[in-house]
Design an enzyme around this catalytic site. Structure first.
Site, PDB file in Angstrom:
ATOM      1  N   ILE A 368     -21.321  -5.577  23.236  1.00  0.00           N
ATOM      2  CA  ILE A 368     -21.287  -7.137  23.182  1.00  0.00           C
ATOM      3  C   ILE A 368     -22.558  -7.639  22.822  1.00  0.00           C
ATOM      4  O   ILE A 368     -23.719  -6.822  23.024  1.00  0.00           O
ATOM      5  CB  ILE A 368     -20.835  -7.652  24.661  1.00  0.00           C
ATOM      6  CG1 ILE A 368     -21.976  -7.210  25.496  1.00  0.00           C
ATOM      7  CG2 ILE A 368     -19.428  -7.230  25.080  1.00  0.00           C
ATOM      8  CD1 ILE A 368     -21.573  -8.128  26.876  1.00  0.00           C
ATOM      9  N   GLY A 371     -26.596 -12.084  25.427  1.00  0.00           N
ATOM     10  CA  GLY A 371     -26.925 -13.501  25.510  1.00  0.00           C
ATOM     11  C   GLY A 371     -28.120 -13.971  25.060  1.00  0.00           C
ATOM     12  O   GLY A 371     -28.081 -15.210  24.467  1.00  0.00           O
ATOM     13  N   VAL A 372     -29.334 -13.401  25.195  1.00  0.00           N
ATOM     14  CA  VAL A 372     -30.576 -13.910  24.629  1.00  0.00           C
ATOM     15  C   VAL A 372     -30.457 -13.908  23.181  1.00  0.00           C
ATOM     16  O   VAL A 372     -31.293 -14.874  22.790  1.00  0.00           O
ATOM     17  CB  VAL A 372     -31.598 -13.063  25.276  1.00  0.00           C
ATOM     18  CG1 VAL A 372     -31.892 -13.020  26.704  1.00  0.00           C
ATOM     19  CG2 VAL A 372     -31.397 -11.592  25.039  1.00  0.00           C
ATOM     20  N   GLU A 376     -31.090 -17.040  20.927  1.00  0.00           N
ATOM     21  CA  GLU A 376     -32.110 -17.032  19.967  1.00  0.00           C
ATOM     22  C   GLU A 376     -31.525 -17.511  18.402  1.00  0.00           C
ATOM     23  O   GLU A 376     -32.025 -18.101  17.742  1.00  0.00           O
ATOM     24  CB  GLU A 376     -32.571 -15.852  19.629  1.00  0.00           C
ATOM     25  CG  GLU A 376     -33.385 -15.371  18.433  1.00  0.00           C
ATOM     26  CD  GLU A 376     -34.729 -15.982  18.508  1.00  0.00           C
ATOM     27  OE1 GLU A 376     -35.490 -16.260  17.184  1.00  0.00           O
ATOM     28  OE2 GLU A 376     -35.348 -16.585  19.482  1.00  0.00           O
TER      29      GLU A 376
END
Length: 457
Positions: A368, A371-372, A376
């Site tokens: 996956i 999330g960061v 970005e």
């Protein structure tokens, strides 16, 4: 001397069948599709007055045009005459003005009208005139700009055409020297040099958007010198000129007027460039350095641009993004800009292929997107929006200052296409607050509120 031209108030018309600029016309994947179209106006608007060079009265009417029509002039005083498109192949050489067509049906001194059209990024418009030359009004583009904005900008089907420069070119026409380079938008660096104490050497740099055109260029007036009047009028020119519609200078200074800016002269030259660039028949994306520009020289530049640039739909490609953002593989996380509304909203695209490095280790057997990195990617799209109005993006960088209300709704997997929307919530100087939303197949995957600042590199 002549009296100032008449009222330029827009004339209201019946309700437009197209959506007002920024209004919804359906949504796909959470994206307001109504913001992706071509620009025209929603109602008629008119101005009237006397032409600068021919000195004849004229009533000019702006009318909405169908998608794909382009910018087209009509001579209402010559029934049966063919419409004249605002294209460089219709331009003919003329002294002190931009002229389209020849003979009785010719259109003279169209540059200020076209400057307002170009400054507003209008794609389709009918300009009807009952004379051979638009009214000069106050000598600037403001009366035309106000008439068009008063008529209401609306969006129609189809995408704007862009003329995109991919390599630098140079054009020399007499004393006029132009260099054009690839750029994310239209940027002008204009310099002039006149042997008069109020002018001398002046230079101005402008990233041309509707907002900057209105604030920095629209009101700059045409100018001339008393010692040239007799010779020009003997040639049939400046028959309608006066101190009410031009900056007039004698050896001692200004005649019966005051400057709107100390550098109003170079601003007007930049305004003329914006108008003449409309003859490209598309929105121009280039950084243009113009030294001592003239109408003849800028028309020659447009011919070269049409020859060397490529005509593309209104999508910013990765080539354009690389000109603006300092990020490079593997940290460049936006591949295409799908829509951009100046100072308000931007939509970008990121394709999540299985070959992405982060999928190799996050997580093995169940990859996956971190999330960061979604955040970005949002930040980079937002950076493109902020950098769009910067005169020299290569000298600036966007730093993100804070994140709030971050929510991850569902995982992003290999093969997913991220659609990243950023909307400006507040803009103050170099500071900006934006709301970001990421979609996959129309479903929200991530949301966040961001704050950013533009700084020198």
């Amino acid at each position: 001397m002549i009296a100032r031209a008449g009222s330029n108030a827009p004339v209201a018309d019946a309700a437009s069948p197209v959506a007002p600029l920024g209004a919804a016309s359906g949504a796909t994947g959470g994206v307001n599709a109504g913001r992706l179209g071509r620009r025209t106006i929603g109602a008629e608007a008119s101005v009237e007055g006397v032409g600068l060079h021919l000195g004849r009265p004229c009533r000019l009417v702006f009318r909405p045009a169908a998608s794909g029509a382009g910018i087209v002039f009509h001579r209402a005083d010559l029934p049966g005459s063919a419409p004249i498109p605002a294209r460089v192949d219709m331009a003919v050489e003329a002294e002190r003005r931009t002229q389209l067509g020849e003979g009785e049906a010719a259109l003279h001194t169209v540059e200020h009208v076209l400057a307002a059209v170009g400054g507003l990024a209008i794609d389709d418009l009918i300009i009807e005139m009952d004379g051979p030359e638009p009214p000069i009004m106050d000598g600037s583009a403001t009366p035309f700009f106000e008439a068009l904005t008063g008529a209401g900008l609306v969006l129609t089907e189809g995408r704007p055409d862009w003329l995109v420069l991919r390599k630098s070119i140079r054009v020399v026409d007499g004393e006029s020297v132009y260099e054009a380079h690839p750029c994310f938008g239209l940027s002008l660096d204009v310099s002039i040099d006149f042997p008069h104490p109020l002018i001398g050497a002046q230079r101005g740099t402008y990233m041309v958007t509707p907002a900057t055109f209105r604030e920095a260029l629209s009101g700059a007036r045409t100018f001339g010198f008393m010692h040239e009047v007799e010779a020009l009028r003997a040639k049939g020119l400046i028959q309608g000129a006066s101190t009410a519609n031009a900056i007039v200078l004698d050896a001692n200074g200004l005649v019966d007027t005051a400057l709107r800016w100390p550098d109003e002269f170079v601003r007007h030259k930049a305004l003329d460039c914006v108008g003449d660039l409309v003859l490209a028949g598309a929105r121009v994306r280039a950084r243009i350095d113009a030294h001592k520009p003239s109408h003849r020289g800028t028309v020659a530049l447009v011919r070269a641009l049409v020859q060397h640039a490529t005509r593309e739909p209104s999508v910013y490609t990765v080539e354009d993004i690389l000109q603006v953002l300092p990020h490079r593989y593997p940290f460049l996380l936006v591949e295409r800009i799908l829509a951009l509304e100046e100072g308000k909203r931007i939509v970008g695209l990121k394709n999540g292929t299985i070959n992405e490095p982060f999928f190799q280790g996050h997580f093995p057997g169940h990859p996956i997107m971190p999330g960061v990195l979604i955040i970005e990617a949002m930040a980079q799209v937002g950076g493109m929006l902020l950098m769009r109005t910067i005169e020299d993006p290569s000298s600036k960088v966007v730093y993100f200052l804070s994140l709030d209300n971050v929510k991850f709704r569902r995982p992003v997997k290999p093969g997913d296409q991220l659609r990243l929307e950023l909307e400006v919530m507040q803009m103050r100087g170099t500071m900006c607050k934006m709301k970001g939303t990421a979609y996959v197949d129309g479903q929200v995957v991530t949301e966040a509120d961001m704050a950013a600042m533009v700084r020198d590199r």
